[in-house]
Design an enzyme around this catalytic site. Structure first.
Site, PDB file in Angstrom:
ATOM      1  N   GLU A   1      30.391  51.197  41.588  1.00  0.00           N
ATOM      2  CA  GLU A   1      31.492  51.996  42.753  1.00  0.00           C
ATOM      3  C   GLU A   1      30.894  53.005  43.272  1.00  0.00           C
ATOM      4  OE1 GLU A   1      35.442  50.867  39.742  1.00  0.00           O
ATOM      5  OE2 GLU A   1      34.753  52.906  39.494  1.00  0.00           O
TER       6      GLU A   1
ATOM      7  N   GLU B   1      34.191  44.315  37.262  1.00  0.00           N
ATOM      8  CA  GLU B   1      35.237  45.184  35.977  1.00  0.00           C
ATOM      9  C   GLU B   1      36.458  43.741  36.293  1.00  0.00           C
ATOM     10  OE1 GLU B   1      34.468  48.896  36.122  1.00  0.00           O
ATOM     11  OE2 GLU B   1      32.846  48.996  35.780  1.00  0.00           O
TER      12      GLU B   1
END
Length: 581
Positions: free
Chosen positions: A158, A232
């Site tokens: 991320e 995710e």
């Protein structure tokens, strides 16, 4: 094992169309004696892959040190996944977030005052290079190109939520390749961060928990061709101390999984099985207010903290069966649980008297941070002399994260970073009275700019406006209880250790209940279960069956304040606290 290929129209494995059906399962959050059980349950769900992060801070606890044994035996975990017929998505960071202490970045990096983490700072990249040089060669046989289960490796984590320097990502990709990673790489980001967090030539994937169509559309705009993948898919969430136990409606989560699969996307369920932040390993968040994460990482996942299938497991299995084959085997039954038993803790000893647990005291003009002391977890004990008797206003620069203050051994107050507390008034009984400050690291920040999270007393400390100098700083890492001296005694006011034993006919999963205790840490047979705190939400700590022994078992509790009881209870059921209405 077949190699993964990234084509314009999707993934291919052994030159056949392939959809990744994966579940998050962090080996470092599960007792190694239970890895095989959790992996089997992943296969029975209908998954063909598992995903795991790699915590740099555990594998390299000190500069130049590297561990790949015991609960960190990643090769053994990969062998077990392979034996179960599961592929693996490996996420080695170096930054992992994961609600894990410091996002997995080792605390010793912060000994350099001006280091910039997650950047092209040469000190950071050199440390990453050294870590990858230790971690990746032993994993080479487990890459799919060598016949192993690892089909892809994630680049950073991320990054688009943190920075926008593609040169940094390119440097990391070069290091991964230089140390033998020759399987496909991928990045993951939330929908709004896909452009900043990606690297040309590397597969982009998206992270989301809802709004599936919008998230996949954002991915397709950022990456017009190639597989659609959600790395995710958040099916639950984590908890913080002082909050509630977070859950997600089963039907709602299952419906979004169905939408992902109906769109042809690959998916990684975050989490399939959350596990536990054993010991001192929980992370924290700081968006203006510091919020430490609890010990349990149950995450309202498909397997609960004890590894038992939840209603969400059965619902997701039904969804997967509409899109892919599911093994024709029954859902596994819950594991046996311990019959409740109350345990008396009748031996005690004051924490500050345990010289064997203290590291060397280091003298300096100001208190030294944990990182300057070469310490990652636990506590630091600071001491100096107070100059004159009478009332005093004590001010600290920063408290990271919770300070218990004593004058000549008597409690004088508590300061909490979470409450933005920096000062307290106290009475100094005599000239030269001993000021002791016990500071707890409650978890380094794991997300956002706050990851540069040094621990201890930072900056100047003053009494009535005059700076206090000539400090000693003593590490109290509590990475072992060897040398702990306790004796049968009346209960002590904390900080104090309490210990008792219990005979058990056979090991089984259990939960340690600490009703009547305030705040501290617990161990069973030397295994660190984690933190407890009466503010909740969780009021029990998970005890893995492999931690227990047939016959005598030893329970140790470090209570930082006081308790209304001298007993704890081993129970068969957890209590993770109330949920939101």
């Amino acid at each position: 094992m077949p190699r993964l290929e990234i084509a314009d129209d999707g993934f291919r494995l052994d030159d056949r169309p392939f959809r990744i059906l994966s579940g998050g399962l962090h080996y470092f959050r599960v007792h190694p004696g239970q890895w095989a059980d959790r992996l089997r349950k992943a296969r029975l769900l209908g998954l063909n892959t598992v995903e795991t992060y790699v915590p740099w801070n555990l594998h390299a606890p000190r500069p130049g040190a590297f561990r790949l044994d015991g609960g960190l035996d990643l090769p053994r975990f990969l062998d077990l996944a392979d034996a179960e017929g599961l592929h693996v998505l490996l996420r080695p960071g170096p930054y992992i977030c994961a609600e894990w202490e410091g996002g997995g970045l080792p605390a010793w990096l912060l000994a350099d005052d001006d280091i910039v983490l997650r950047s092209r700072d040469p000190r950071f990249l050199d440390a990453v290079d050294e870590h990858f040089a230790a971690l990746l060669p032993p994993l080479k046989p487990y890459l799919a190109t060598e016949g192993g289960p690892v089909i892809a490796v994630q680049l950073e984590n991320e990054y688009g939520a943190h920075g926008d320097d593609p040169r940094y990502l390119a440097d990391l990709a070069r290091l991964l390749r230089a140390h033998g990673v020759d399987v496909p790489l991928f990045t993951c980001d939330q929908p709004g961060d896909l452009a900043r967090g990606g690297l040309d030539g590397v597969l982009r994937t998206v992270n989301l928990g809802s709004r599936v169509a919008a998230g996949l559309d954002a991915l397709r705009r950022a990456q017009p061709a190639g597989p659609l993948m959600c790395s995710e898919f958040w099916i639950g969430w984590f908890d913080r101390w002082g909050g509630v136990h977070t859950t997600r409606d089963v039907a709602d989560a299952a419906a979004d999984l169905d939408r992902l699969l109906a769109a042809g996307a690959s998916v990684n369920l975050y989490m399939f099985h959350g596990g536990t932040n054993f010991g001192f390993t929980n992370g924290a968040n700081d968006k203006g207010t510091y919020r430490p994460t609890v010990t349990s990482y149950d995450y309202d996942a498909l397997l609960d903290e004890a590894g038992d299938p939840t209603p969400k497991y059965e619902a997701f299995r039904g969804v997967i069966a509409r899109h892919a084959p599911v093994p024709d085997e029954p859902v596994p039954a819950p594991a046996p649980k311990l019959t409740p038993v109350v345990v008396a803790l009748d031996s005690c000893g004051a924490l500050l008297d345990q010289s064997a647990l203290h590291g060397p005291a280091v003298r300096a003009e100001r208190p030294l941070s944990m990182e300057r002391l070469g310490q990652t977890f636990g506590f630091v004990r600071y001491e100096t002399a107070l100059p004159e008797p009478g009332p005093a206003l004590l001010r600290f620069g920063e408290v990271r994260d919770r300070a218990q203050v004593f004058v000549d051994g008597r409690p004088a107050g508590v300061l909490e970073r979470e409450n933005h507390e920096h000062a307290l008034t106290l009475h100094v009984p005599r000239s030269g009275a001993r000021l002791t400050v016990l500071v707890e690291n409650q978890g380094r920040v794991n997300y956002g700019p706050g990851i540069h999270d040094r621990k201890g007393l930072l900056g100047r400390t003053t009494a009535n406006g005059t700076e206090l100098t000539d400090w000693t700083s003593s590490p109290l890492p509590l990475d072992t209880l060897d040398g702990l001296v306790l004796a049968p005694a009346a209960p002590l006011v904390g900080p104090a250790f309490h210990r008792g034993t219990v005979d058990l006919p056979r090991p089984a999963d259990a939960h340690l209940a600490l009703d009547g205790w305030t705040k501290g840490h617990a161990w069973i047979n030397g295994f660190p279960l984690g933190r407890y705190w009466s503010r909740g939400p969780q009021t029990t700590l998970y005890v893995p069956a492999p931690v227990l022994l047939p016959g005598r078992n030893e329970i140790t509790v470090l209570e930082l304040h006081a308790s209304t009881t001298r007993t704890v209870e081993l129970r068969g059921r957890p209590d993770l606290g109330p949920t939101e209405d």
